[in-house]
Write a protein that holds these residues in place. Structure first.
Motif, short mmCIF file in Angstrom:
data_model
loop_
_atom_site.label_atom_id
_atom_site.label_comp_id
_atom_site.label_asym_id
_atom_site.label_seq_id
_atom_site.Cartn_x
_atom_site.Cartn_y
_atom_site.Cartn_z
N ALA A 171 23.08 -29.57 -59.60
CA ALA A 171 21.92 -28.84 -59.08
C ALA A 171 20.80 -28.75 -60.11
O ALA A 171 19.63 -28.99 -59.80
N GLU A 179 21.71 -26.19 -65.19
CA GLU A 179 21.67 -25.12 -64.19
C GLU A 179 21.78 -23.75 -64.84
O GLU A 179 21.24 -22.78 -64.36
N PHE A 180 22.50 -23.71 -65.98
CA PHE A 180 22.63 -22.41 -66.66
C PHE A 180 22.64 -22.62 -68.17
O PHE A 180 22.86 -23.73 -68.66
N CYS A 181 22.40 -21.54 -68.89
CA CYS A 181 22.31 -21.58 -70.35
C CYS A 181 23.69 -21.85 -70.94
O CYS A 181 24.65 -21.15 -70.62
N SER A 182 23.77 -22.86 -71.81
CA SER A 182 25.08 -23.20 -72.37
C SER A 182 25.48 -22.23 -73.47
O SER A 182 26.60 -22.29 -73.98
N LEU A 218 25.69 -18.71 -70.65
CA LEU A 218 26.33 -19.00 -69.36
C LEU A 218 25.65 -18.24 -68.22
O LEU A 218 26.28 -17.84 -67.24
N ALA A 268 29.95 -29.01 -65.29
CA ALA A 268 29.79 -27.64 -65.78
C ALA A 268 29.57 -26.68 -64.62
O ALA A 268 30.17 -25.59 -64.58
N GLY A 269 28.74 -27.08 -63.66
CA GLY A 269 28.45 -26.23 -62.52
C GLY A 269 29.69 -25.97 -61.68
O GLY A 269 29.86 -24.92 -61.05
N LEU A 302 32.21 -23.53 -64.11
CA LEU A 302 31.80 -22.19 -64.57
C LEU A 302 32.34 -21.06 -63.70
O LEU A 302 32.90 -20.09 -64.23
N ARG A 356 34.83 -18.03 -65.00
CA ARG A 356 34.46 -16.60 -64.84
C ARG A 356 35.56 -15.84 -64.13
O ARG A 356 35.92 -14.73 -64.53
N ALA A 413 30.08 -25.13 -69.75
CA ALA A 413 30.57 -24.01 -68.96
C ALA A 413 31.51 -23.11 -69.76
O ALA A 413 31.94 -22.07 -69.29
N VAL A 414 31.82 -23.53 -70.97
CA VAL A 414 32.77 -22.81 -71.81
C VAL A 414 32.03 -21.85 -72.74
O VAL A 414 32.52 -20.80 -73.10
#
Lengths: 167, 357
Positions: free
Chosen positions: A30, A61-64, A67, B24-25, B28, B32, B69-70
């Motif tokens: 995304a 998509e997000f901050c590494s 997160l 990663a998407g 994640l 969580r 994602a880690v």
């Protein structure tokens, strides 16, 4: 006493042909899709982390680090400074550009990460860290969702001086 | 030996193809979930281990993308196996045994949907001289194995259908299952073959999903879970690379791994309440049940891989499901099995219990 010569050794098989071909679907994700679609419209889209304020270009998509999902994409004007570079002087299989040429990390104004691309329209020995550059986009008919939508970056003629690296 | 337990397990739903998320998407939300269940912050995790395979992604070092994602900044201690993540679980367990930390997170990523045609990819795991040039169909070796098992009188096509019927019915209660439902044996046996005697439903459906297991040692595990699933033993063995030199109707490497695990754990396959078996094909359930001595265990209550098979995460999901049985108070002793390679070439056995010793 000399050893009797034995029968000649068989000719060894030195290779077996077994060519593999594998086709894959690439899923850009995304976040990366937003950036790639921007390139097809001559736009460099960055995104900011609401947690640590880092501005990513290209943005995931997000901050590494945090997160956290990044904020809405916004457009940068494309100009930036050369953070570091190297001159590629040797040929290798698959090379599409004639050596010597310059590859650089470009620190775009307003971004905190660096983007790698080619530097052109300037002799390699004139390239300097801190030099301001801007993108040279390909023609309308060649624009696509790829980094190849930017042919290379070229000097703007403005000398910024040595860039301070982020801690 | 330190007492080490699974304290949480999470997975994403098994889907035929996820076209929205990059690695990663995709991972994640599952991280969580597992971290939240354990009630920890990611800063408290001492070690990360993961499993996936570049041949499913079509890129070298593809798993590096998953590190986004880690939370790999500041730098973390992490490792990766290029195979099923059950082997990453083994590495994390060994890492905790060394006493360098108290909490480890293991994740597996399965992206079987990315190769356009698995027949192009799966022959690459075979012997490169004699087998790979023949480019056997993806189910050819399993077909040979199933046929040999039938010929030896150890199973029947009806029994294969019974395994599938039971597995897909059990999967109705599993929200992560890709396939589930009530299918009669007669209905299943009317389906056409894909690699005789195997039918489409005898094959674990390859797809996409991610799974995460959190491990902790000693008092940390007791703090993080009400009923930790204590890993009493784990062992893995592998058989020769060339299937023609094996008796395909037996899984000798699974038997040895099971026997060694039983020695370490103090209880064996016939003592467990529940077993989660990494069956890539329905007929492998009989081979594994024999090799592991599973005389009384309920097998694949989650539906097992026949209900969802995100390759390289499937084995870790077996460990997660077997641990969840203990974490949720549904079982006292469980067995998890994972496999890698063609026709049960490599096998891993993990025995878990409500008691640490």
């Amino acid at each position: 006493m000399s050893a009797e010569p034995g029968p000649p050794l068989p000719q060894p098989i030195t290779s077996v042909k077994s060519p593999f071909r594998m086709d894959y679907t690439y899923v850009a994700g995304a976040g990366r899709s937003v950036f790639l679609r921007g390139l097809a419209e001559r736009k460099l889209l960055a995104r900011r982390c609401p947690g640590c304020s880092q501005v990513y270009l290209p943005p995931p998509e997000f901050c590494s680090r945090c997160l956290t999902e990044l904020e809405a994409p916004f457009e940068l004007d494309g100009r930036g400074t050369i953070a570091t570079f190297c001159v590629v002087s040797f040929p290798f299989p698959g090379q599409t550009i004639e050596a010597p040429y310059v590859v650089a990390h470009i620190h775009h104004h307003g971004a905190d990460t660096r983007l790698m691309h080619l530097i052109g329209d300037v002799a390699p020995d004139e390239v300097r860290i801190g030099m301001e550059v801007e993108p040279v986009w390909v023609g309308e008919d060649q624009l696509t969702t790829s980094m190849t939508s930017i042919r290379h970056y070229r000097p703007t003629g403005v000398a910024i001086g040595s860039e301070s690296t982020r801690a | 030996m330190r007492d080490i337990a699974v304290v949480s397990f999470a997975q994403s739903p098994c889907v035929a193809a996820n076209r929205r998320d990059d690695m990663a998407g995709f991972l994640l939300p599952v991280i969580r979930d597992a971290v939240q269940q354990a009630g920890i912050d990611r800063d408290q995790i001492d070690f990360f281990a993961s499993g996936s395979h570049d041949f499913f992604e079509g890129r070298t070092f593809a798993y590096i993308e998953s590190l986004d994602a880690v939370g790999a900044w500041p730098p973390i201690s992490e490792s990766h196996v290029e195979m099923d993540a059950a082997w990453a679980f083994h590495e994390a367990w060994a890492w905790l045994q060394l006493g360098q930390g108290d909490i480890a997170l293991v994740y597996g990523i399965g992206r079987g949907s990315l190769p356009r045609d698995l027949d192009q990819v799966l022959p690459a795991q075979l012997d490169p001289y004699y087998l790979a040039p023949l480019r056997p169909h993806r189910h050819a070796l399993a077909g040979l194995q199933a046929r040999a098992l039938l010929d030896a009188g150890r199973t029947s096509e009806q029994q294969l259908a019974e395994v599938v019927s039971r597995s897909l019915a059990a999967a109705v209660a599993n929200p992560a299952a890709q396939k589930s439902g009530a299918f009669s044996v007669a209905e299943l046996m009317a389906a056409p073959y894909v690699a005789s005697p195997l039918r489409e439903h005898d094959v674990a459906p390859c797809g996409d999903a991610a799974a995460v297991v959190v491990l902790a040692a000693g008092d940390t595990a007791r703090r993080l879970a009400d009923r930790p699933a204590w890993v009493r033993a784990i062992d893995h063995r592998m058989d020769t690379h060339y299937p023609g030199s094996r008796d395909l109707t037996r899984a000798e490497s699974a038997r040895i791994a099971g026997a060694r695990a039983a020695e370490l754990a103090g209880f064996a396959g016939y003592d467990v309440d529940v077993a989660e078996l990494h069956v890539q094909y329905s007929h492998q359930e009989m081979i594994l049940a024999d090799a592991l001595g599973l005389t009384g265990a309920l097998i694949n209550l989650s539906g097992g891989p026949l209900a969802g098979n995100p390759m390289t995460a499937t084995g870790l999901i077996r460990i997660g499901e077997a641990a969840a049985q203990i974490l949720d108070g549904r079982a006292g002793r469980t067995l998890a099995h994972a496999t890698n390679g063609p026709a049960l070439q490599q096998n891993l056995v993990c025995l878990m219990s409500t008691d640490p010793a």
